[in-house]
Write an enzyme that holds these catalytic residues in place. Sequence first.
Site, PDB file in Angstrom:
ATOM      1  N   HIS A   1       1.422 -36.816 -10.056  1.00 30.58           N
ATOM      2  CA  HIS A   1       2.111 -37.060 -11.334  1.00 30.58           C
ATOM      3  C   HIS A   1       2.877 -38.380 -11.294  1.00 30.58           C
ATOM      4  O   HIS A   1       3.796 -38.529 -10.491  1.00 30.58           O
ATOM      5  CB  HIS A   1       3.078 -35.896 -11.585  1.00 30.58           C
ATOM      6  CG  HIS A   1       3.791 -35.962 -12.893  1.00 30.58           C
ATOM      7  ND1 HIS A   1       5.170 -36.027 -12.974  1.00 30.58           N
ATOM      8  CD2 HIS A   1       3.335 -35.974 -14.165  1.00 30.58           C
ATOM      9  CE1 HIS A   1       5.531 -36.052 -14.247  1.00 30.58           C
ATOM     10  NE2 HIS A   1       4.436 -36.022 -14.984  1.00 30.58           N
TER      11      HIS A   1
ATOM     12  N   HIS B   1       6.536 -44.340 -18.313  1.00 25.47           N
ATOM     13  CA  HIS B   1       6.740 -43.043 -18.954  1.00 25.47           C
ATOM     14  C   HIS B   1       7.575 -43.154 -20.218  1.00 25.47           C
ATOM     15  O   HIS B   1       7.176 -42.685 -21.294  1.00 25.47           O
ATOM     16  CB  HIS B   1       7.410 -42.050 -17.990  1.00 25.47           C
ATOM     17  CG  HIS B   1       7.677 -40.722 -18.631  1.00 25.47           C
ATOM     18  ND1 HIS B   1       8.858 -40.437 -19.293  1.00 25.47           N
ATOM     19  CD2 HIS B   1       6.896 -39.624 -18.747  1.00 25.47           C
ATOM     20  CE1 HIS B   1       8.787 -39.211 -19.776  1.00 25.47           C
ATOM     21  NE2 HIS B   1       7.620 -38.692 -19.457  1.00 25.47           N
TER      22      HIS B   1
END
Length: 249
Positions: A13, A55
């Site tokens: 991730h 992100h």
Amino acid sequence: MDSSVRLPIIEAHRGASDECPENTLSAFRRAVELGAASIELDIHETKDGELVVMHDETVDRTTRGKGRLAALTLAELRALDCGAWKHARFAGERIPTLAEALELSRAHGVRFNVEVKAFSSPRAAERLVGLLREYAPAGGTHVVSSFHVDALLQVRQADAGVPLAMLGNFPAILDAARHHGFPWIHGAYRGVSSAVVTAAHAAAVQVMIWTMDEPGLLAYYAGMGVDKVCTNRPRLMLAEADVLAALLP
Ligand code: G3P
Ligand code: MG
């Protein structure tokens, strides 16, 4: 373990984000070095139309800069350091373009799960599918995921061959995947159940869970039939997968 159990794919991730600054080439290279078969990353479009990996919607948390990615040019973003916040040894790390990240799949065969955070112009989906084609992993494909069904449909419009994943919570994402014919659902791991995995597989939909950081739970989710586990801790999760693999006949 039950001999019918298949171990899930382990996906890093934001790269190996426990050890390295998230969504950087260092994090992706480390994930490759560890043997992760898949890497998740997040993309945004810059003011001048480049697809870059980060992100958040702004650069504030992971750099010393300020502002929204959509309001900054690639050159402005490249001037920022996105590694020092994690540790001084990562000082000088630059925000990667999507192309730079996908290039790793050429040399190493790793696949990417490209999470679209936002498309700020219609040409972004075209640009994305162009890059996915250019940097396709040998013998496979990258996956595109999003919390936004519209973004997935724009990608499909640009290239119907890209595997798409509906992100969100179980079981709503399964309804969306069945409705739109998406081959993957990526769901928050606490909501997953055997029933939802069975229903997904019956509809030819594969199941990824995020963000699962407890290696001790890998056997439990493998037993449930989960196809992919997205984790911030790929080193520990891959080690656990090796232990479990040795127990399988
Ligand atoms: O793709 C799984 C996960 O990355 C979704 O949430 O906020 O970490 O991008 P987030
Ligand atoms: Mg993400």
